[in-house]
Design a protein around this motif. Sequence first.
Motif, PDB file in Angstrom:
ATOM      1  N   PHE A 196       0.879  -1.172   0.000  1.00 52.65           N
ATOM      2  CA  PHE A 196       0.000   0.000   0.000  1.00 52.65           C
ATOM      3  C   PHE A 196       0.917   1.222   0.000  1.00 52.65           C
ATOM      4  O   PHE A 196       2.155   1.074   0.090  1.00 52.65           O
ATOM      5  N   PRO A 197       0.375   2.425  -0.152  1.00 55.54           N
ATOM      6  CA  PRO A 197       1.262   3.586  -0.357  1.00 55.54           C
ATOM      7  C   PRO A 197       2.394   3.744   0.668  1.00 55.54           C
ATOM      8  O   PRO A 197       3.561   3.912   0.286  1.00 55.54           O
ATOM      9  N   GLY A 244      -3.534   5.923   3.594  1.00 55.96           N
ATOM     10  CA  GLY A 244      -3.436   7.201   2.909  1.00 55.96           C
ATOM     11  C   GLY A 244      -2.390   7.253   1.802  1.00 55.96           C
ATOM     12  O   GLY A 244      -1.516   6.393   1.718  1.00 55.96           O
ATOM     13  N   PRO A 245      -2.494   8.281   0.959  1.00 54.42           N
ATOM     14  CA  PRO A 245      -1.589   8.440  -0.179  1.00 54.42           C
ATOM     15  C   PRO A 245      -0.203   8.945   0.253  1.00 54.42           C
ATOM     16  O   PRO A 245      -0.035   9.449   1.365  1.00 54.42           O
ATOM     17  N   ARG A 246       0.753   8.822  -0.633  1.00 53.65           N
ATOM     18  CA  ARG A 246       2.102   9.341  -0.418  1.00 53.65           C
ATOM     19  C   ARG A 246       2.630   9.884  -1.741  1.00 53.65           C
ATOM     20  O   ARG A 246       2.297   9.352  -2.807  1.00 53.65           O
ATOM     21  N   LEU A 263      11.336  11.898 -13.743  1.00 51.26           N
ATOM     22  CA  LEU A 263      10.487  10.761 -14.086  1.00 51.26           C
ATOM     23  C   LEU A 263       9.318  10.725 -13.110  1.00 51.26           C
ATOM     24  O   LEU A 263       9.515  10.824 -11.899  1.00 51.26           O
ATOM     25  N   VAL A 264       8.105  10.596 -13.638  1.00 46.94           N
ATOM     26  CA  VAL A 264       6.918  10.569 -12.784  1.00 46.94           C
ATOM     27  C   VAL A 264       6.191   9.246 -13.026  1.00 46.94           C
ATOM     28  O   VAL A 264       5.927   8.886 -14.181  1.00 46.94           O
ATOM     29  N   GLY A 265       5.877   8.516 -11.948  1.00 49.56           N
ATOM     30  CA  GLY A 265       5.250   7.205 -12.114  1.00 49.56           C
ATOM     31  C   GLY A 265       3.914   7.091 -11.416  1.00 49.56           C
ATOM     32  O   GLY A 265       3.744   7.547 -10.283  1.00 49.56           O
ATOM     33  N   LYS A 266       2.956   6.467 -12.109  1.00 44.51           N
ATOM     34  CA  LYS A 266       1.647   6.204 -11.503  1.00 44.51           C
ATOM     35  C   LYS A 266       1.770   5.046 -10.518  1.00 44.51           C
ATOM     36  O   LYS A 266       2.185   3.947 -10.896  1.00 44.51           O
ATOM     37  N   GLY A 267       1.381   5.286  -9.288  1.00 40.07           N
ATOM     38  CA  GLY A 267       1.504   4.274  -8.252  1.00 40.07           C
ATOM     39  C   GLY A 267       0.204   4.016  -7.527  1.00 40.07           C
ATOM     40  O   GLY A 267       0.091   4.206  -6.317  1.00 40.07           O
ATOM     41  N   ILE A 268      -0.818   3.589  -8.274  1.00 38.50           N
ATOM     42  CA  ILE A 268      -2.076   3.200  -7.633  1.00 38.50           C
ATOM     43  C   ILE A 268      -1.897   1.753  -7.160  1.00 38.50           C
ATOM     44  O   ILE A 268      -1.852   0.827  -7.990  1.00 38.50           O
ATOM     45  N   ALA A 319      -1.229   6.023  -4.257  1.00 40.31           N
ATOM     46  CA  ALA A 319      -2.536   6.089  -3.600  1.00 40.31           C
ATOM     47  C   ALA A 319      -3.254   4.777  -3.864  1.00 40.31           C
ATOM     48  O   ALA A 319      -2.921   4.049  -4.806  1.00 40.31           O
ATOM     49  N   GLU A 320      -4.235   4.484  -3.005  1.00 38.64           N
ATOM     50  CA  GLU A 320      -5.083   3.325  -3.235  1.00 38.64           C
ATOM     51  C   GLU A 320      -6.469   3.850  -3.575  1.00 38.64           C
ATOM     52  O   GLU A 320      -7.027   4.658  -2.829  1.00 38.64           O
ATOM     53  N   ASN A 321      -7.040   3.413  -4.700  1.00 39.80           N
ATOM     54  CA  ASN A 321      -8.339   3.921  -5.162  1.00 39.80           C
ATOM     55  C   ASN A 321      -9.456   2.997  -4.693  1.00 39.80           C
ATOM     56  O   ASN A 321      -9.673   1.939  -5.271  1.00 39.80           O
TER      57      ASN A 321
END
Length: 499
Positions: A196-197, A244-246, A263-268, A319-321
């Motif tokens: 998780f985040p 919670g998100p980070r 570099l930007v990465g999607k971390g769901i 984040a977790e959706n």
Amino acid sequence: MAELTVSSKNPAGAKVDALVVGTHTTSDGVAIVGGDLPRPVVAALEGLAPALGITGAADEVRKVPAGPELKADVLVLVGLGARRADGTFSAESLRRASGAALRALAGTSSVAVALPVEDEAELGAVAEGALLGAYAFARYRTGEATAASRPPATVEILAGSSRSAAAKAAVERAKVVAAAVNATRDLVNAAPNDLFPAAFADVAKQAVKDSGAKGLKVTVLDDKALAAGGYGGLVGVGQGSARGPRLVKVAYAPSRPAAKVALVGKGITFDSGGISIKPAKGMEAMKSDMAGAAAVLQTVVAAARLGLPVAVTGWLCLAENMPSGTAQRPSDVITIRGGKTVEVLNTDAEGRLVMADGLVAAVEEKPDVVLDVATLTGAQMVALGNRVSAVMGADDVRAEVVASADAAGEQFWPMPLPEELGASLKSKVADLANIGDRFGGMLVAGLFLQEFVGETPWAHLDIAGPAFNEGSAHGYTPVGGTGVAVRTLLGLVEGRAQR
Ligand code: BES
Ligand code: MN
Ligand code: ZN
């Protein structure tokens, strides 16, 4: 990871459980290449190839008794496909063959690989393929791992020119690259109750520590810091989850860098869709919705381990959706860092919201170029399938990504950002809506992200399909997390060192 060495030993004398050589298709049958095996052995095998069902096609692996002329127990014949017009094989054909062979050799303890290697680049490709093929994800298996599923412990690459400094550097690089790709796979395969985040942020800190590399620093913004910093995308998407998100910044800063890459990465860490919930069928694959962030983390670590003279800053948008009483609703309006407002019409279009925050944070530091990587849209898979990723953005950066991917052996295809499609992202109440036209959905998502990069040269990589292999294994690619984009991004960073 398997332990890998290189030597110029004669293959016939290699005392190993399995010796790998190449086969390829010719106009009159099958030829064996790479091993420099004794003539009678080669002649016998080439003669028997049709009876043994050996065609030399890519991904074909056949095991035969090595016989008294070889010191190995088993001879492994791996297909290289057809030769190119100039009689050689591409580095990627070698990488895939090496990987397919090692994958088929789970349960074997020592392996020697003798494929046709002409230069350092090809030596590196064979080494990389072997280490990527010798991957197994056993984190959740209890008891003794069954011997038959354990990847080989030692791999010896047999190649004539193994002693030069260039050869050694190519092999060292292959080890760093394969470690980064395999670590990315491990993260993608991790169960979302473990990853998780906050746990991902801890993994980032640990990865930096374990790398032993100099110049690496991790900074973590937790939910409070994100709210205070105006990161409305991460806060909005993350608020439905109990975890919670980070936003994690992983910065590699060598002294006197030749360039500065972000570099930007999607971390769901899990994408249920939120209140706009996804259908149950196939939802389990959404544990892989953090593959972009994993690739970014491991690319930065690899750049540091290689000591590249380029500053690389990774931004992991975690984040977790989830749907819950605290989750965001369709029609909520959020404010992305920097002040743009977004009407959330579909909570399942969450990736672009967290990525918008990440992109704004990244460009605030004025990098020379910003690249984002995300499992962003199902439309990517509709357009290009499961093995070809998409790249959008500024023409020159997009071309740079495609060239880097080609050199690394990854498939990235250039896609447009048609201005007129952007009109569909208009909101009745806010600056932007988070969904637009369904047709060209991948491009619409790219156009949304474009709103947040300002004047910084930028490219967006959509890896929705290629990040997670739900089919069967092939070449050096296992089932599950693939580690896609690491090699392309690292190659691009290396290229920036030389501009
Ligand atoms: N994570 C998904 C995209 C995805 C789908 C990745 C399948 C890998 C495999 C993303 O967050 C998503 O749900 N996108 C929506 C956007 C839509 C609501 C505009 C999609 O593609 O359906
Ligand atoms: Mn989604
Ligand atoms: Zn998603």
